[in-house]
Design a protein around this motif. Structure first.
Motif, PDB file in Angstrom:
ATOM      1  N   LEU A  73       0.819  -1.213   0.000  1.00 49.21           N
ATOM      2  CA  LEU A  73       0.000   0.000   0.000  1.00 49.21           C
ATOM      3  C   LEU A  73       0.853   1.263   0.000  1.00 49.21           C
ATOM      4  CD1 LEU A  73      -3.019  -0.704   2.400  1.00 49.21           C
ATOM      5  CD2 LEU A  73      -3.065  -0.358  -0.071  1.00 49.21           C
ATOM      6  N   ASP A  74       2.130   1.142   0.343  1.00 49.72           N
ATOM      7  CA  ASP A  74       3.001   2.315   0.361  1.00 49.72           C
ATOM      8  C   ASP A  74       3.023   3.033  -0.980  1.00 49.72           C
ATOM      9  OD1 ASP A  74       3.699   2.177   2.981  1.00 49.72           O
ATOM     10  OD2 ASP A  74       5.608   1.135   2.669  1.00 49.72           O
ATOM     11  N   ARG A  75       2.920   2.287  -2.069  1.00 50.97           N
ATOM     12  CA  ARG A  75       2.975   2.921  -3.392  1.00 50.97           C
ATOM     13  C   ARG A  75       1.710   3.727  -3.685  1.00 50.97           C
ATOM     14  NH1 ARG A  75       3.165  -2.835  -6.343  1.00 50.97           N
ATOM     15  NH2 ARG A  75       4.700  -2.982  -4.680  1.00 50.97           N
ATOM     16  N   HIS A  76       0.680   3.587  -2.823  1.00 49.93           N
ATOM     17  CA  HIS A  76      -0.574   4.339  -3.018  1.00 49.93           C
ATOM     18  C   HIS A  76      -0.742   5.444  -1.970  1.00 49.93           C
ATOM     19  CE1 HIS A  76      -1.761   1.341  -5.959  1.00 49.93           C
ATOM     20  NE2 HIS A  76      -1.451   0.408  -5.093  1.00 49.93           N
ATOM     21  N   ARG A  77       0.330   5.744  -1.239  1.00 48.95           N
ATOM     22  CA  ARG A  77       0.243   6.747  -0.171  1.00 48.95           C
ATOM     23  C   ARG A  77      -0.198   8.109  -0.699  1.00 48.95           C
ATOM     24  NH1 ARG A  77       3.152   5.118   4.578  1.00 48.95           N
ATOM     25  NH2 ARG A  77       3.550   7.283   5.130  1.00 48.95           N
ATOM     26  N   ASP A  78       0.361   8.554  -1.803  1.00 51.36           N
ATOM     27  CA  ASP A  78       0.000   9.871  -2.334  1.00 51.36           C
ATOM     28  C   ASP A  78      -1.452   9.901  -2.789  1.00 51.36           C
ATOM     29  OD1 ASP A  78       2.521  10.825  -1.836  1.00 51.36           O
ATOM     30  OD2 ASP A  78       3.252  10.556  -3.892  1.00 51.36           O
ATOM     31  N   GLU A  79      -1.898   8.803  -3.381  1.00 48.80           N
ATOM     32  CA  GLU A  79      -3.288   8.728  -3.839  1.00 48.80           C
ATOM     33  C   GLU A  79      -4.243   8.816  -2.651  1.00 48.80           C
ATOM     34  OE1 GLU A  79      -5.637   6.158  -7.229  1.00 48.80           O
ATOM     35  OE2 GLU A  79      -3.866   5.302  -6.250  1.00 48.80           O
TER      36      GLU A  79
END
Length: 369
Positions: A73-79
């Motif tokens: 989920l880290d790769r979706h933090r900005d989203e």
């Protein structure tokens, strides 16, 4: 917050309807929400039991993303951070950690969508924090609940929710049309096996089947134990996918609704099967629970039964004209009040109200500082 909203949902499943009622609920709601001009991203944990039974891979009304584990989920933090609203659903794997991540990151409205409210509250009372813990509830701006009535006030008073609101399941009428088909079964039931529902299913379908060998019955759904004793006139279907629900209902003279024990106790907990069957124009026989009359009118939109005798009386004694009148009334009520378009409008209103409340609170903090 005006114009289209950017919504991120972390839910149990959108891709697979196998063995869960979450997927059909999310599909109907989010498809209608997107049709109102909003942008939707659905983040789903990739688990083997749903991977083996996927019936939706690339929806054209939202972006579906599968992630491997909590770290992914880290790769979706900005989203998550930039979204106008983020919803975490019940039964999400590692739901407590996911909820904490969302509350730490999200700058927009943070909501919890409980598709299993009575079960959730029973778990909390036992100290079981599988996907929600008491300390997370005040941090969600909205607690969206499948259960209405007095339960909403309990969530606010006992657990400190700033705003608990009913967001019932619904039906997409475009996907669940009424169809005039030759009748195959006198009484049908569609639902995943549940130990607390089985005694009611035995009483309201299996017992009538044993006593009426000339009538035809069906039980559809997964996870039923292999050692259950089915009468010869009860057909078993291990799974009926959403695309086949209209035909399943269309060939049923009546269909049965059975409610889980926790939801009966809480009341105000309609099943998605009520609205699907109603939209498909099949008359419904249901068990009794508080608040049902606020959703469908007993005797006009739906029939209630507590015993095998009552079910047999309906199947034997009601005329075809009465059956059709009941079906038409139920379908009309669902069309007026319980479609996915109605729920999407309600969700949008809740999110905008929560944004306004949050904005005023933040403005007050700035003034106070």
């Amino acid at each position: 917050m005006t114009g289209g909203l950017r919504l991120v949902v972390l839910g149990l499943s959108l891709s697979s309807s196998w063995g869960n009622g979450h997927a059909t609920t999310y599909r109907a709601l989010l498809r209608a929400f997107a049709a109102r001009g909003h942008e939707v991203t659905f983040l789903e944990r990739d688990v083997p039991w749903y991977a083996a039974h996927r019936d939706l891979v690339d929806p054209d009304w939202c972006r579906l993303v599968l992630y491997d584990d909590l770290g992914a989920l880290d790769r979706h933090r900005d989203e998550i951070r930039r979204a106008d609203a983020v919803i975490v659903g019940s039964y999400v794997p590692d739901g407590v950690a996911v909820g904490q991540l969302v509350q730490d990151l999200a700058e927009g409205v943070r909501a919890f969508y409980d598709i299993d409210t009575p079960v959730t509250l029973a778990k909390l009372a036992r100290g079981e924090f599988e996907y929600l813990s008491p300390d997370l509830i005040p941090g969600y701006d909205l607690y969206l609940s499948f259960t209405g009535g007095p339960t909403l006030r309990e969530i606010e008073r006992r657990y400190g929710s700033p705003a608990a609101r009913a967001l019932y399941c619904s039906v997409d009428p475009d996907l669940y049309p009424a169809r005039d088909l030759p009748q195959r079964w006198d009484l049908s039931y569609l639902g995943t096996y549940s130990p607390d529902r089985q005694p009611v299913l035995d009483r309201l379908l299996i017992d009538p089947a044993r006593r009426c060998p000339d009538l035809r019955f069906v039980v559809a759904g997964p996870q039923y134990p292999d050692d259950l004793d089915w009468p010869d006139n009860v057909e078993r279907l291990p799974h009926v996918g959403p695309a086949d629900h209209p035909e399943f209902y269309g060939v049923s003279r009546y269909t049965l609704n059975v409610t889980r024990a926790d939801m009966v106790a809480a009341g105000w907990s309609p099943s998605v099967r009520l609205f699907e069957a109603g939209s498909c124009g099949v008359p419904i026989i249901s068990d009794r629970w508080p608040g049902l009359e606020s959703i469908l009118a007993p005797g006009r939109d739906i029939l209630l039964a507590e015993s095998a005798d009552e079910v047999i009386g309906i199947l034997r004694d009601r005329s075809e004209d009465e059956r059709r009148q009941l079906a038409a009334a139920g379908r009309a009520r669902v069309s007026r009040e319980h479609t996915s378009a109605h729920r999407a409008e309600t969700l949008e209103r809740y999110l905008r109200e929560a944004t306004s409340v949050r904005g005023h609170a933040e403005a007050g903090l700035l003034v106070g500082s």
